[in-house]
Design a protein around this motif. Structure first.
Motif, mmCIF file in Angstrom:
data_model
loop_
_atom_site.group_PDB
_atom_site.id
_atom_site.type_symbol
_atom_site.label_atom_id
_atom_site.label_comp_id
_atom_site.label_asym_id
_atom_site.label_seq_id
_atom_site.Cartn_x
_atom_site.Cartn_y
_atom_site.Cartn_z
ATOM 1 N N PRO A 136 23.104 -14.930 21.912
ATOM 2 C CA PRO A 136 24.163 -15.534 22.736
ATOM 3 C C PRO A 136 24.449 -14.596 23.912
ATOM 4 C CG PRO A 136 25.114 -14.554 20.759
ATOM 5 C CD PRO A 136 23.619 -14.383 20.646
ATOM 6 N N ALA A 137 25.021 -15.106 24.980
ATOM 7 C CA ALA A 137 25.272 -14.262 26.152
ATOM 8 C C ALA A 137 26.554 -14.644 26.868
ATOM 9 C CB ALA A 137 24.103 -14.366 27.137
ATOM 10 N N LEU A 138 27.165 -13.640 27.468
ATOM 11 C CA LEU A 138 28.300 -13.845 28.374
ATOM 12 C C LEU A 138 27.798 -13.625 29.796
ATOM 13 C CD1 LEU A 138 31.473 -11.979 27.008
ATOM 14 C CD2 LEU A 138 31.319 -14.408 27.634
ATOM 15 N N ILE A 139 27.991 -14.612 30.644
ATOM 16 C CA ILE A 139 27.659 -14.482 32.063
ATOM 17 C C ILE A 139 28.901 -13.924 32.755
ATOM 18 C CG2 ILE A 139 27.083 -15.742 34.172
ATOM 19 C CD1 ILE A 139 25.743 -17.876 32.301
ATOM 20 N N ALA A 140 28.736 -12.807 33.453
ATOM 21 C CA ALA A 140 29.883 -12.194 34.128
ATOM 22 C C ALA A 140 29.822 -12.486 35.620
ATOM 23 C CB ALA A 140 29.887 -10.684 33.895
ATOM 24 N N ILE A 141 30.962 -12.925 36.155
ATOM 25 C CA ILE A 141 31.076 -13.093 37.609
ATOM 26 C C ILE A 141 31.171 -11.668 38.171
ATOM 27 C CG2 ILE A 141 32.384 -14.172 39.485
ATOM 28 C CD1 ILE A 141 31.314 -16.224 37.482
ATOM 29 N N GLY A 142 30.119 -11.211 38.794
ATOM 30 C CA GLY A 142 30.049 -9.821 39.262
ATOM 31 C C GLY A 142 29.680 -8.898 38.125
ATOM 32 N N ARG A 143 30.669 -8.493 37.356
ATOM 33 C CA ARG A 143 30.448 -7.632 36.190
ATOM 34 C C ARG A 143 31.543 -7.897 35.181
ATOM 35 N NH1 ARG A 143 33.677 -5.457 39.572
ATOM 36 N NH2 ARG A 143 32.147 -5.425 41.233
ATOM 37 N N SER A 226 40.237 -10.469 37.472
ATOM 38 C CA SER A 226 40.953 -10.482 38.743
ATOM 39 C C SER A 226 40.404 -11.585 39.638
ATOM 40 C CB SER A 226 40.858 -9.102 39.397
ATOM 41 O OG SER A 226 41.958 -8.899 40.235
ATOM 42 N N ARG A 227 39.985 -11.277 40.866
ATOM 43 C CA ARG A 227 39.430 -12.339 41.722
ATOM 44 C C ARG A 227 38.227 -12.984 41.033
ATOM 45 N NH1 ARG A 227 38.690 -9.062 46.890
ATOM 46 N NH2 ARG A 227 40.698 -8.328 46.150
ATOM 47 N N ASN A 228 37.444 -12.177 40.352
ATOM 48 C CA ASN A 228 36.290 -12.736 39.640
ATOM 49 C C ASN A 228 36.720 -13.455 38.353
ATOM 50 O OD1 ASN A 228 34.760 -11.733 41.686
ATOM 51 N ND2 ASN A 228 33.959 -9.970 40.545
ATOM 52 N N GLY A 229 37.952 -13.203 37.910
ATOM 53 C CA GLY A 229 38.517 -13.963 36.798
ATOM 54 C C GLY A 229 38.891 -15.373 37.234
ATOM 55 N N LYS A 230 39.389 -15.471 38.476
ATOM 56 C CA LYS A 230 39.623 -16.808 39.038
ATOM 57 C C LYS A 230 38.292 -17.565 39.051
ATOM 58 C CE LYS A 230 42.468 -14.545 42.680
ATOM 59 N NZ LYS A 230 43.643 -14.087 42.002
ATOM 60 N N GLY A 231 37.242 -16.839 39.470
ATOM 61 C CA GLY A 231 35.906 -17.442 39.526
ATOM 62 C C GLY A 231 35.394 -17.840 38.149
ATOM 63 N N LEU A 242 29.075 -24.396 29.122
ATOM 64 C CA LEU A 242 29.615 -23.094 28.720
ATOM 65 C C LEU A 242 30.504 -23.277 27.494
ATOM 66 C CD1 LEU A 242 30.311 -21.869 32.329
ATOM 67 C CD2 LEU A 242 28.873 -20.638 30.674
ATOM 68 N N ALA A 243 30.142 -22.610 26.403
ATOM 69 C CA ALA A 243 30.875 -22.769 25.150
ATOM 70 C C ALA A 243 32.163 -21.958 25.136
ATOM 71 C CB ALA A 243 29.978 -22.341 23.985
ATOM 72 N N LEU A 244 32.249 -20.935 25.994
ATOM 73 C CA LEU A 244 33.416 -20.043 25.976
ATOM 74 C C LEU A 244 33.710 -19.557 27.397
ATOM 75 C CD1 LEU A 244 35.535 -18.256 24.490
ATOM 76 C CD2 LEU A 244 33.721 -16.559 24.157
ATOM 77 N N THR A 245 34.992 -19.556 27.738
ATOM 78 C CA THR A 245 35.444 -19.043 29.034
ATOM 79 C C THR A 245 36.495 -17.972 28.765
ATOM 80 O OG1 THR A 245 35.024 -21.199 30.066
ATOM 81 C CG2 THR A 245 36.507 -19.704 31.244
ATOM 82 N N ILE A 246 36.273 -16.765 29.278
ATOM 83 C CA ILE A 246 37.252 -15.686 29.108
ATOM 84 C C ILE A 246 37.747 -15.280 30.494
ATOM 85 C CG2 ILE A 246 37.715 -13.368 28.215
ATOM 86 C CD1 ILE A 246 35.484 -13.739 26.190
ATOM 87 N N VAL A 247 39.014 -15.581 30.746
ATOM 88 C CA VAL A 247 39.621 -15.383 32.062
ATOM 89 C C VAL A 247 40.528 -14.165 31.982
ATOM 90 C CG1 VAL A 247 41.045 -16.473 33.833
ATOM 91 C CG2 VAL A 247 39.558 -17.888 32.419
ATOM 92 N N GLN A 248 40.152 -13.082 32.663
ATOM 93 C CA GLN A 248 40.872 -11.813 32.522
ATOM 94 C C GLN A 248 41.665 -11.483 33.792
ATOM 95 O OE1 GLN A 248 38.153 -8.579 31.815
ATOM 96 N NE2 GLN A 248 39.743 -7.128 31.206
ATOM 97 N N SER A 250 43.526 -12.897 35.970
ATOM 98 C CA SER A 250 43.157 -13.675 37.150
ATOM 99 C C SER A 250 44.350 -13.982 38.053
ATOM 100 C CB SER A 250 42.506 -14.981 36.710
ATOM 101 O OG SER A 250 43.416 -15.757 35.953
ATOM 102 N N GLY A 251 45.548 -14.010 37.468
ATOM 103 C CA GLY A 251 46.760 -14.200 38.262
ATOM 104 C C GLY A 251 46.776 -15.488 39.064
ATOM 105 N N SER A 252 47.350 -15.416 40.268
ATOM 106 C CA SER A 252 47.457 -16.591 41.136
ATOM 107 C C SER A 252 46.069 -17.056 41.563
ATOM 108 C CB SER A 252 48.265 -16.247 42.388
ATOM 109 O OG SER A 252 49.562 -15.880 42.022
ATOM 110 N N GLY A 253 45.872 -18.363 41.573
ATOM 111 C CA GLY A 253 44.547 -18.897 41.882
ATOM 112 C C GLY A 253 43.661 -18.941 40.660
ATOM 113 N N GLY A 254 44.152 -18.380 39.547
ATOM 114 C CA GLY A 254 43.455 -18.439 38.275
ATOM 115 C C GLY A 254 44.375 -19.101 37.257
ATOM 116 N N THR A 255 44.875 -18.294 36.326
ATOM 117 C CA THR A 255 45.718 -18.844 35.268
ATOM 118 C C THR A 255 47.084 -19.314 35.779
ATOM 119 O OG1 THR A 255 44.627 -17.481 33.617
ATOM 120 C CG2 THR A 255 46.816 -18.280 33.067
#
Ligand code: MCU
Length: 412
Positions: A136-143, A226-231, A242-248, A250-255
């Motif tokens: 299984p794998a997690l795709i990271a927006i940026g890192r 953060s910004r990549n969490g919005k992404g 995508l079976a799983l989304t982890i939003v870290q 992300s603040g405004s524009g995200g959660t």
């Protein structure tokens, strides 16, 4: 590293440059031809022009038109079309057979064609130290800013998407820059985040085609901070594979919900708002600036963007030490989104965790435990894992009469 990137590109709570508000007519959605969309046979309603949208002070009722669980795929499509039309820009459908990939060790070069144009981007892969392929794998927006070493030791691969290369996020002057725009000149004015979400989907196409034989295409997640969490939220919202989304963090524009962030700002808190964020960077489509004066004109808010992930796995991680992220707003939006999971009968598939006392994007140990639970259940397929995560160390009281005046139905 994430903090450095942010420090170099923008100041928290700062003013920012100028971006002209361009009035654009919403575009029709072509999403029925995308491999990442599940809904079929929906009747698409017209998307009103900005001036014709009704004002809604509360978080819009996410259950309008939903009376059975079976209504959810078309409701989801409706919100997805609104999100793209008013906020992000259109996510283009790939031409059939247009995605190919070549692998060189831990690098996967994904090539996408459209007519005479073609672009390539390079995703890098870290394989886990335990278990057997396909992983299984997690795709990271940026890192990934999660507990990466621990995740690798638990048998989960990490894949980095070079999001800045696909769509730039270097302030107002970087509008329309990056490979997404080179391939799709008709996407001019779209936000960088829809380019990243598109990149994640084409990467998944490549994995499904066997481009990374060590990775299991049926057990993929996405993350970002953060910004990549919005992404990451947008990627998870706009690709049902995508079976799983982890939003870290992300603040405004995200959660966070635009409406509640505006209320926090009005109450004197230093919280990022819609009108500020469209000045700071090119994450959203240029015409989204029209909503700067009136977030209440949006026919949806971010509780419904979180809800686009339903009924798939979703973990929201926020940091109560960062006032700018709008934690009261994020908590309110996340609880509202959780009503959608509850109505669908799967409240334990969405977790919300807010904890302060650490640097931005530095995952504290207690949240790593929560990440592991979601990864075990939704990526590794471990049964009996407890994913009932719903906690904040903030003192937020959600004003349900003001923000959630609607009823959560019991859907058959
Ligand atoms: C939380 O995400 C952003 C925030 O929206 C911006 O205002 C700020 O400049 O940067 C944050 C970030 O991406 O930090 C890494």
């Amino acid at each position: 590293a994430a903090l450095l990137v942010c420090a170099a590109t923008a100041a928290f709570g700062g003013g920012g440059g100028t971006t002209a508000a361009v009035a654009e007519t919403p575009q029709p959605s072509t999403s029925q031809t995308r491999p990442e969309d599940g809904a079929t046979g929906c009747t698409d309603q017209p998307l009103p022009a900005h001036a014709d949208l009704a004002l809604t002070a509360a978080l819009p009722d996410p259950f309008r038109g939903v009376t059975r669980k079976a209504d959810w795929p078309c409701k989801r499509r409706e919100v997805s079309r609104q999100l793209q039309a008013y906020e992000l820009g259109e996510k283009p459908a790939p031409v059939a057979g247009s995605v190919s990939a070549t692998r060189d060790g831990t690098s996967l070069t994904v090539t996408v064609k459209d007519g005479a144009r073609q672009i390539s981007f390079v995703a890098t892969v870290q394989l886990p130290s335990v278990g057997a392929p396909p992983y299984p794998a997690l795709i990271a927006i940026g890192r990934s800013s999660l507990n990466n070493a621990e995740l690798l030791q638990r048998g989960v691969a990490l894949i980095n998407l070079p999001n800045d290369d696909i769509a730039a996020q270097q302030g107002g002057g970087s509008r329309n820059q990056g490979k997404f725009f080179t391939l799709h000149p008709q996407s001019e004015g779209a936000g960088a985040m829809v380019g990243w979400a598109w990149g994640v989907s084409r990467l998944i196409d490549a994995i499904e085609q066997g481009g990374l034989p060590a990775i299991d295409a049926a057990r993929l997640g996405v993350t970002g901070c953060s910004r990549n969490g919005k992404g990451a939220l947008m990627a998870g919202a706009l690709d049902e594979r995508l079976a799983l989304t982890i939003v870290q963090e992300s603040g405004s524009g995200g959660t966070a919900a635009w409406r509640v962030s505006d209320a926090q700002k009005a109450a004197g808190q230093n919280v990022q708002t819609l009108s500020q964020i469209v000045q700071e960077n090119v994450w959203f489509r240029s015409s989204f600036a029209q909503f700067g004066a009136s977030a209440t004109r949006l026919p949806f808010d971010h509780h419904q963007v979180l809800g686009l992930v339903a009924p798939r796995g979703l973990l929201v991680i926020e940091n109560t030490s960062m006032e700018w992220l709008g934690n009261q707003s994020a908590w309110t939006a996340a609880l509202a989104a959780r009503e959608i999971y509850t109505a669908l009968g799967v409240p334990d598939r969405m977790g919300v965790s807010q904890q302060g006392g650490h640097n931005h994007c530095a995952l504290p140990p207690a949240q790593a435990v929560e990440v592991n639970a979601f990864v075990d259940r939704f990526l590794k397929g471990v049964t009996g894992v407890d994913t009932r995560v719903l906690r904040t160390d903030g003192t937020f009281v959600v004003d349900r009469d003001r923000w959630l005046p609607w009823k959560t139905p019991t859907l058959d």
